[in-house]
Design an enzyme around this catalytic site. Sequence first.
Site, PDB file in Angstrom:
ATOM      1  N   LYS A 185       0.865  -1.356  -0.027  1.00 15.64           N
ATOM      2  CA  LYS A 185       0.132   0.146  -0.216  1.00 15.64           C
ATOM      3  C   LYS A 185       1.022   1.343  -0.024  1.00 15.64           C
ATOM      4  O   LYS A 185       1.968   1.202   0.598  1.00 15.64           O
ATOM      5  CB  LYS A 185      -1.040  -0.075   1.175  1.00 15.64           C
ATOM      6  CG  LYS A 185      -0.422   0.065   2.346  1.00 15.64           C
ATOM      7  CD  LYS A 185      -1.308   0.073   3.679  1.00 15.64           C
ATOM      8  CE  LYS A 185      -2.440  -1.158   3.832  1.00 15.64           C
ATOM      9  NZ  LYS A 185      -3.063  -1.190   5.122  1.00 15.64           N
ATOM     10  N   ARG A 242     -13.653  -0.696  11.530  1.00 15.80           N
ATOM     11  CA  ARG A 242     -13.455   0.631  11.797  1.00 15.80           C
ATOM     12  C   ARG A 242     -13.661   0.939  13.394  1.00 15.80           C
ATOM     13  O   ARG A 242     -15.110   0.831  13.605  1.00 15.80           O
ATOM     14  CB  ARG A 242     -14.058   1.590  10.910  1.00 15.80           C
ATOM     15  CG  ARG A 242     -13.922   2.903  11.302  1.00 15.80           C
ATOM     16  CD  ARG A 242     -12.578   3.749  11.377  1.00 15.80           C
ATOM     17  NE  ARG A 242     -11.519   3.486  10.524  1.00 15.80           N
ATOM     18  CZ  ARG A 242     -11.683   4.389   9.334  1.00 15.80           C
ATOM     19  NH1 ARG A 242     -12.519   5.141   9.196  1.00 15.80           N
ATOM     20  NH2 ARG A 242     -10.893   4.169   8.368  1.00 15.80           N
ATOM     21  N   ARG A 302     -16.338  -3.629   7.488  1.00 12.73           N
ATOM     22  CA  ARG A 302     -16.230  -3.289   5.883  1.00 12.73           C
ATOM     23  C   ARG A 302     -15.969  -4.618   5.333  1.00 12.73           C
ATOM     24  O   ARG A 302     -14.822  -4.873   5.177  1.00 12.73           O
ATOM     25  CB  ARG A 302     -15.670  -2.122   5.754  1.00 12.73           C
ATOM     26  CG  ARG A 302     -16.199  -0.950   6.429  1.00 12.73           C
ATOM     27  CD  ARG A 302     -15.295   0.123   6.465  1.00 12.73           C
ATOM     28  NE  ARG A 302     -14.013  -0.190   7.099  1.00 12.73           N
ATOM     29  CZ  ARG A 302     -12.718   0.431   7.288  1.00 12.73           C
ATOM     30  NH1 ARG A 302     -12.635   1.849   6.825  1.00 12.73           N
ATOM     31  NH2 ARG A 302     -11.809   0.142   8.149  1.00 12.73           N
ATOM     32  N   ARG A 319      -9.970  -5.704  -0.721  1.00 14.41           N
ATOM     33  CA  ARG A 319     -10.099  -4.115   0.252  1.00 14.41           C
ATOM     34  C   ARG A 319     -11.429  -4.157   0.802  1.00 14.41           C
ATOM     35  O   ARG A 319     -12.420  -4.311   0.439  1.00 14.41           O
ATOM     36  CB  ARG A 319      -9.887  -3.150  -0.789  1.00 14.41           C
ATOM     37  CG  ARG A 319      -8.406  -3.157  -1.676  1.00 14.41           C
ATOM     38  CD  ARG A 319      -8.496  -2.136  -2.823  1.00 14.41           C
ATOM     39  NE  ARG A 319      -9.537  -2.223  -3.873  1.00 14.41           N
ATOM     40  CZ  ARG A 319      -9.783  -1.410  -4.591  1.00 14.41           C
ATOM     41  NH1 ARG A 319      -9.154  -0.495  -4.705  1.00 14.41           N
ATOM     42  NH2 ARG A 319     -10.821  -1.768  -5.610  1.00 14.41           N
ATOM     43  N   ASP A 374      -8.349   0.734  12.328  1.00 15.09           N
ATOM     44  CA  ASP A 374      -8.693  -0.290  11.507  1.00 15.09           C
ATOM     45  C   ASP A 374      -8.043  -1.513  11.857  1.00 15.09           C
ATOM     46  O   ASP A 374      -6.901  -1.756  12.325  1.00 15.09           O
ATOM     47  CB  ASP A 374      -8.279   0.081   9.822  1.00 15.09           C
ATOM     48  CG  ASP A 374      -8.858   1.074   9.330  1.00 15.09           C
ATOM     49  OD1 ASP A 374      -9.893   1.550   9.872  1.00 15.09           O
ATOM     50  OD2 ASP A 374      -8.499   1.449   8.272  1.00 15.09           O
TER      51      ASP A 374
END
Length: 315
Positions: free
Chosen positions: A161, A211, A226, A234, A274
């Site tokens: 990343k 999160r 998520r 992702r 996260d």
Amino acid sequence: MTLKLGIVMDPIEHINVAKDSSFAMMLAAQRRGWEIYYMNQRHLYSEGGVTRATTRVLRLSDNASDWFSIVGEQDIALAELDAVLMRKDPPFDIEYITTTWLLDSAERNGTLVVNKPASLRDANEKLFITCFPQCCVPMLVSGEPSRIRHFVAQHQDVILKPLDSMGGHSIFRVQPDNQNLSVILELMTLGGHKTIMAQRFIPEINAGDKRILLIDGEPVPFALARVPAAGETRGNLVAGATGVGVALTERDLWICSQVAPVLREMGILFAGLDVIGEYLTEINITSPTCIRELDHQYDLDIGAQLMACIESRLG
């Protein structure tokens, strides 16, 4: 108490009110009777050593088709505001850094800036987790392709990343036999001239990238997991992930306990951790999101909690 709250953010006319955390914060401030002074980065300037801005005074409505109106315009010194929310999304570029320098001046003159400008510069959202290795999977920060390639060979399944982006942009999952690995490393590191992060892949991403929101170091008791879309690795809502509310686990609370004292010490009043599986993967402090989703699923008012925290700091 009527307070003057400034907010630096992306253009309000383009937000998704159902998901925008900055909007939730402004609504909470308006319910307390505060005045809201809206500005973009380009509205900030310094003259005579004083940071000023051309601001729009807003009236908000929780309405998906007509959510704000401008009731006034004022060119003011930021020192005239009680607090300023810095909510500009990344990329974290020189313009972002310049904005934090301008906000430093307002802070020196008594305005509370959330989050603290110096900490926004110091706590890169990817690199900040290196302060908490006990919470993380093996990781490497480097701009040297050969070193990164060795890390991939060692850990077999790796996430790459960039350090200055958000929303899952330019994130790659790679293995040693990936035929495109060389070109991926060339592009991401600009041929060895740009530093990136590599992290061992966490299979539990299938259950979601959680999160966790913290207000002055105190975690909201629920997180938004998520869950990636089919065929994705992702866990980002903008990349098609689905947000599912979950209660914090004991491990989540332990991770929060490790991070919270440093957040408080650095003046970071609002942060988003996260967490994938058992591991901390990022610490978001520029413009953490997921307020609206958690408020809706659990009948919370996270924006009000943050405004109460800000008010206590100003008391």
